[in-house]
Design a protein around this motif. Sequence first.
Motif, PDB file in Angstrom:
ATOM      1  N   ASP A 260     -24.810  -1.253  61.388  1.00  0.00           N
ATOM      2  CA  ASP A 260     -23.487  -0.968  60.851  1.00  0.00           C
ATOM      3  C   ASP A 260     -23.526   0.355  60.081  1.00  0.00           C
ATOM      4  OD1 ASP A 260     -24.504  -1.465  58.263  1.00  0.00           O
ATOM      5  OD2 ASP A 260     -23.671  -3.489  58.167  1.00  0.00           O
ATOM      6  N   TRP A 261     -22.445   0.684  59.386  1.00  0.00           N
ATOM      7  CA  TRP A 261     -22.339   1.985  58.739  1.00  0.00           C
ATOM      8  C   TRP A 261     -23.110   2.060  57.428  1.00  0.00           C
ATOM      9  CZ3 TRP A 261     -20.424   5.886  61.561  1.00  0.00           C
ATOM     10  CH2 TRP A 261     -19.793   5.513  62.747  1.00  0.00           C
ATOM     11  N   ASP A 262     -23.691   0.931  57.009  1.00  0.00           N
ATOM     12  CA  ASP A 262     -24.619   0.920  55.880  1.00  0.00           C
ATOM     13  C   ASP A 262     -26.061   0.788  56.357  1.00  0.00           C
ATOM     14  OD1 ASP A 262     -22.729   1.105  53.755  1.00  0.00           O
ATOM     15  OD2 ASP A 262     -22.185  -0.998  54.113  1.00  0.00           O
ATOM     16  N   SER A 263     -26.248   0.900  57.686  1.00  0.00           N
ATOM     17  CA  SER A 263     -27.569   0.851  58.329  1.00  0.00           C
ATOM     18  C   SER A 263     -28.190  -0.540  58.372  1.00  0.00           C
ATOM     19  CB  SER A 263     -28.545   1.840  57.670  1.00  0.00           C
ATOM     20  OG  SER A 263     -28.090   3.164  57.823  1.00  0.00           O
ATOM     21  N   PHE A 264     -27.398  -1.597  58.081  1.00  0.00           N
ATOM     22  CA  PHE A 264     -27.885  -2.957  58.248  1.00  0.00           C
ATOM     23  C   PHE A 264     -27.767  -3.364  59.710  1.00  0.00           C
ATOM     24  CE2 PHE A 264     -26.420  -3.267  53.698  1.00  0.00           C
ATOM     25  CZ  PHE A 264     -27.698  -3.310  53.151  1.00  0.00           C
ATOM     26  N   VAL A 265     -28.629  -4.295  60.144  1.00  0.00           N
ATOM     27  CA  VAL A 265     -28.724  -4.670  61.549  1.00  0.00           C
ATOM     28  C   VAL A 265     -27.888  -5.922  61.834  1.00  0.00           C
ATOM     29  CG1 VAL A 265     -30.306  -5.335  63.408  1.00  0.00           C
ATOM     30  CG2 VAL A 265     -31.040  -3.680  61.671  1.00  0.00           C
ATOM     31  N   TRP A 266     -27.180  -5.899  62.974  1.00  0.00           N
ATOM     32  CA  TRP A 266     -26.362  -7.017  63.437  1.00  0.00           C
ATOM     33  C   TRP A 266     -26.768  -7.383  64.863  1.00  0.00           C
ATOM     34  CZ3 TRP A 266     -22.039  -9.145  60.688  1.00  0.00           C
ATOM     35  CH2 TRP A 266     -21.801  -8.520  59.440  1.00  0.00           C
ATOM     36  N   TYR A 267     -26.549  -8.664  65.211  1.00  0.00           N
ATOM     37  CA  TYR A 267     -26.912  -9.164  66.536  1.00  0.00           C
ATOM     38  C   TYR A 267     -25.752  -9.955  67.142  1.00  0.00           C
ATOM     39  CZ  TYR A 267     -31.632  -8.563  64.556  1.00  0.00           C
ATOM     40  OH  TYR A 267     -32.749  -8.072  63.935  1.00  0.00           O
ATOM     41  N   MET A 308     -37.714   1.722  58.955  1.00  0.00           N
ATOM     42  CA  MET A 308     -36.912   1.557  57.746  1.00  0.00           C
ATOM     43  C   MET A 308     -36.426   2.887  57.187  1.00  0.00           C
ATOM     44  SD  MET A 308     -38.654  -1.583  55.625  1.00  0.00           S
ATOM     45  CE  MET A 308     -40.206  -0.754  55.328  1.00  0.00           C
ATOM     46  N   SER A 309     -35.215   2.872  56.647  1.00  0.00           N
ATOM     47  CA  SER A 309     -34.633   4.068  56.048  1.00  0.00           C
ATOM     48  C   SER A 309     -35.410   4.524  54.820  1.00  0.00           C
ATOM     49  CB  SER A 309     -33.171   3.813  55.650  1.00  0.00           C
ATOM     50  OG  SER A 309     -32.367   3.572  56.770  1.00  0.00           O
ATOM     51  N   SER A 310     -35.957   3.570  54.077  1.00  0.00           N
ATOM     52  CA  SER A 310     -36.558   3.894  52.779  1.00  0.00           C
ATOM     53  C   SER A 310     -37.778   4.784  52.886  1.00  0.00           C
ATOM     54  CB  SER A 310     -36.921   2.594  52.039  1.00  0.00           C
ATOM     55  OG  SER A 310     -37.805   1.809  52.831  1.00  0.00           O
ATOM     56  N   ASN A 311     -38.634   4.524  53.898  1.00  0.00           N
ATOM     57  CA  ASN A 311     -39.890   5.284  53.967  1.00  0.00           C
ATOM     58  C   ASN A 311     -40.385   5.540  55.385  1.00  0.00           C
ATOM     59  OD1 ASN A 311     -40.615   2.723  54.705  1.00  0.00           O
ATOM     60  ND2 ASN A 311     -42.079   2.391  53.033  1.00  0.00           N
ATOM     61  N   HIS A 312     -39.577   5.229  56.402  1.00  0.00           N
ATOM     62  CA  HIS A 312     -39.920   5.428  57.809  1.00  0.00           C
ATOM     63  C   HIS A 312     -41.070   4.535  58.265  1.00  0.00           C
ATOM     64  CE1 HIS A 312     -37.915   9.668  58.204  1.00  0.00           C
ATOM     65  NE2 HIS A 312     -37.123   8.755  57.663  1.00  0.00           N
ATOM     66  N   GLN A 313     -41.312   3.440  57.560  1.00  0.00           N
ATOM     67  CA  GLN A 313     -42.335   2.494  57.973  1.00  0.00           C
ATOM     68  C   GLN A 313     -41.782   1.587  59.056  1.00  0.00           C
ATOM     69  OE1 GLN A 313     -44.061   0.268  54.758  1.00  0.00           O
ATOM     70  NE2 GLN A 313     -44.879  -1.316  56.119  1.00  0.00           N
ATOM     71  N   GLY A 314     -42.614   1.265  60.064  1.00  0.00           N
ATOM     72  CA  GLY A 314     -42.210   0.389  61.135  1.00  0.00           C
ATOM     73  C   GLY A 314     -42.428  -1.070  60.789  1.00  0.00           C
ATOM     74  N   VAL A 315     -41.436  -1.903  61.107  1.00  0.00           N
ATOM     75  CA  VAL A 315     -41.534  -3.346  60.893  1.00  0.00           C
ATOM     76  C   VAL A 315     -40.952  -4.056  62.120  1.00  0.00           C
ATOM     77  CG1 VAL A 315     -41.480  -3.274  58.367  1.00  0.00           C
ATOM     78  CG2 VAL A 315     -39.327  -3.347  59.641  1.00  0.00           C
ATOM     79  N   TYR A 316     -41.326  -5.332  62.287  1.00  0.00           N
ATOM     80  CA  TYR A 316     -40.815  -6.098  63.423  1.00  0.00           C
ATOM     81  C   TYR A 316     -40.575  -7.534  63.014  1.00  0.00           C
ATOM     82  CZ  TYR A 316     -45.391  -8.326  63.896  1.00  0.00           C
ATOM     83  OH  TYR A 316     -46.535  -9.065  63.664  1.00  0.00           O
ATOM     84  N   LYS A 317     -39.765  -8.232  63.802  1.00  0.00           N
ATOM     85  CA  LYS A 317     -39.498  -9.647  63.576  1.00  0.00           C
ATOM     86  C   LYS A 317     -39.062 -10.288  64.878  1.00  0.00           C
ATOM     87  CE  LYS A 317     -35.687 -11.137  61.819  1.00  0.00           C
ATOM     88  NZ  LYS A 317     -34.540 -11.460  60.941  1.00  0.00           N
ATOM     89  N   GLU A 318     -39.223 -11.602  64.978  1.00  0.00           N
ATOM     90  CA  GLU A 318     -38.611 -12.350  66.064  1.00  0.00           C
ATOM     91  C   GLU A 318     -37.142 -12.520  65.722  1.00  0.00           C
ATOM     92  OE1 GLU A 318     -38.703 -16.900  67.718  1.00  0.00           O
ATOM     93  OE2 GLU A 318     -40.653 -15.877  67.533  1.00  0.00           O
ATOM     94  N   SER A 319     -36.267 -12.042  66.604  1.00  0.00           N
ATOM     95  CA  SER A 319     -34.831 -12.133  66.337  1.00  0.00           C
ATOM     96  C   SER A 319     -34.132 -13.161  67.235  1.00  0.00           C
ATOM     97  CB  SER A 319     -34.166 -10.770  66.497  1.00  0.00           C
ATOM     98  OG  SER A 319     -34.441 -10.198  67.759  1.00  0.00           O
ATOM     99  N   PHE A 320     -34.815 -13.700  68.239  1.00  0.00           N
ATOM    100  CA  PHE A 320     -34.182 -14.658  69.142  1.00  0.00           C
ATOM    101  C   PHE A 320     -35.272 -15.317  69.976  1.00  0.00           C
ATOM    102  CE2 PHE A 320     -31.213 -15.131  73.041  1.00  0.00           C
ATOM    103  CZ  PHE A 320     -30.779 -16.385  72.629  1.00  0.00           C
ATOM    104  N   ASN A 321     -35.230 -16.650  70.106  1.00  0.00           N
ATOM    105  CA  ASN A 321     -36.236 -17.325  70.938  1.00  0.00           C
ATOM    106  C   ASN A 321     -35.733 -17.616  72.333  1.00  0.00           C
ATOM    107  OD1 ASN A 321     -34.577 -19.596  70.745  1.00  0.00           O
ATOM    108  ND2 ASN A 321     -35.986 -20.768  69.450  1.00  0.00           N
ATOM    109  N   GLY A 322     -34.538 -17.118  72.665  1.00  0.00           N
ATOM    110  CA  GLY A 322     -34.006 -17.241  74.014  1.00  0.00           C
ATOM    111  C   GLY A 322     -33.231 -18.499  74.303  1.00  0.00           C
ATOM    112  N   SER A 323     -33.173 -19.419  73.346  1.00  0.00           N
ATOM    113  CA  SER A 323     -32.508 -20.700  73.571  1.00  0.00           C
ATOM    114  C   SER A 323     -31.211 -20.816  72.782  1.00  0.00           C
ATOM    115  CB  SER A 323     -33.436 -21.855  73.175  1.00  0.00           C
ATOM    116  OG  SER A 323     -34.612 -21.839  73.952  1.00  0.00           O
TER     117      SER A 323
END
Length: 324
Positions: A260-267, A308-323
Motif C-alpha cells: 500500500d502507500w505506506d509500504s505495508f504488504v497486502w494479500y 525492508m524499508s528500514s535497513n534493506h535487510q531481506g526477510v521471508y515468511k510463509e504467507s499461504f499454505n495453498g488451502s
Amino acid sequence: MFSWKKWRLAAIALLAAFSVLIVTGTPASAATAPGEWDHWSNERVNGNQYLYATGTIAEARNGGRLLRVWRANDNTSAIWASFGENGTAFRVDGATSWASPTVVPWGNSGFALFHTGTNGRIYWAIYDDYLNWSGWHTSGATTQLSTPVSVTQLGAGSRELYMAYRSGSDFGMWGSFFNGTDWQNSQNLGGSTYSWPAVTWNPGSHRLYAAHTGTDNHVYLQWQEYGGTWHGWFSVGGDVNGAPSIAASSTGNMQVAGRDWDSFVWYREFNSYAYPLRDWTQDPVFLRAAWPVYLSVAGAVIYSIMTMSSNHQGVYKESFNGSF
C-alpha cells in the motif's frame, strides 16, 4: 497441449470473471490466510550473515535445490546469488542491472536467471540440471527501461517459459513464450501500468495468469490457455503502490501480493479459475517493504520475500499454505 471439456471451462471462467468483477473489495484487515506465519524470518547467507539488497530478492526451488538472486546493496549494480538457505554469496559474472533480477525453475533441477541490463536489454542464463552455467544471452526483447521482468516455468520439469515485461516506449505490457529452444514473437498483453506485470503458471487449471497494477492503482488479472489468446484484464480491487506479485500453489490456489502507500504488504487469494477466496487483507506483521515483495512457491506453500524499508535487510515468511 492439454485436453479439457471446453464448455465446462468456459462456464467456470464466466462465473469467475463475473464474481471477481462484483467483489472488487476495499482492502480491510481480516483473519490471516491459511498457514500464514505471524512473523518474518531473516534471509541469511555465508552461514549466518544477514542478506541485504537493493530491490526485490527473488528465489526459486527445484529438485530439492534453492537459488536466490538479488542486487547488491551498494552503487555497483552488481547481481549476487546463493544456493541453499545459508549458502555462500557469489557475484554473478557479466551481469549489472538497475532493476531487480528474477529466477525460475528450469527442467527438473536447474534454474533460469533473468535481468534487465543497464542498456535496457533483457538477458537470461541457465544453470542446467547439473548446475552447468550457460553464460548470458539476450532474449530478443528489450524494455529500454530500468524495470524488472517476470518469468514463470510452464509446468513442473518443463524447459518452456513465459516472460512478461513493460514496454520500452510507453506504459504497455508484452509477453513472450520460450518453447524450450527459441523465444517466440512477443504478444501485446493490453492494458497500461506505471510499474511492470507479473506472471504465473497455474497447475490446477492449466492456465497462464498475468497481473499488473493499473494506472488507477487497482490490481488487474487476465489469463490464457497454453498457447492461446489472452482473455482481457479484469479488476480484483486493491489500492497498490507499484507492481504486484502473483504465484500459484501446487493446489491450484493462487495468491496476489502488493504494497500500500505506506509500504505495508497486502494479500488476496484466488482459486485456480481466479475466483476470489477472500478480500484483500493486510499482513499481520506491520513491516514496511522498500520494493514489491516476491512470492516463491514450494509445493503447496507460498512464501513472501521482502526487502525492508528500514535497513534493506531481506526477510521471508510463509504467507499461504495453498488451502482454503
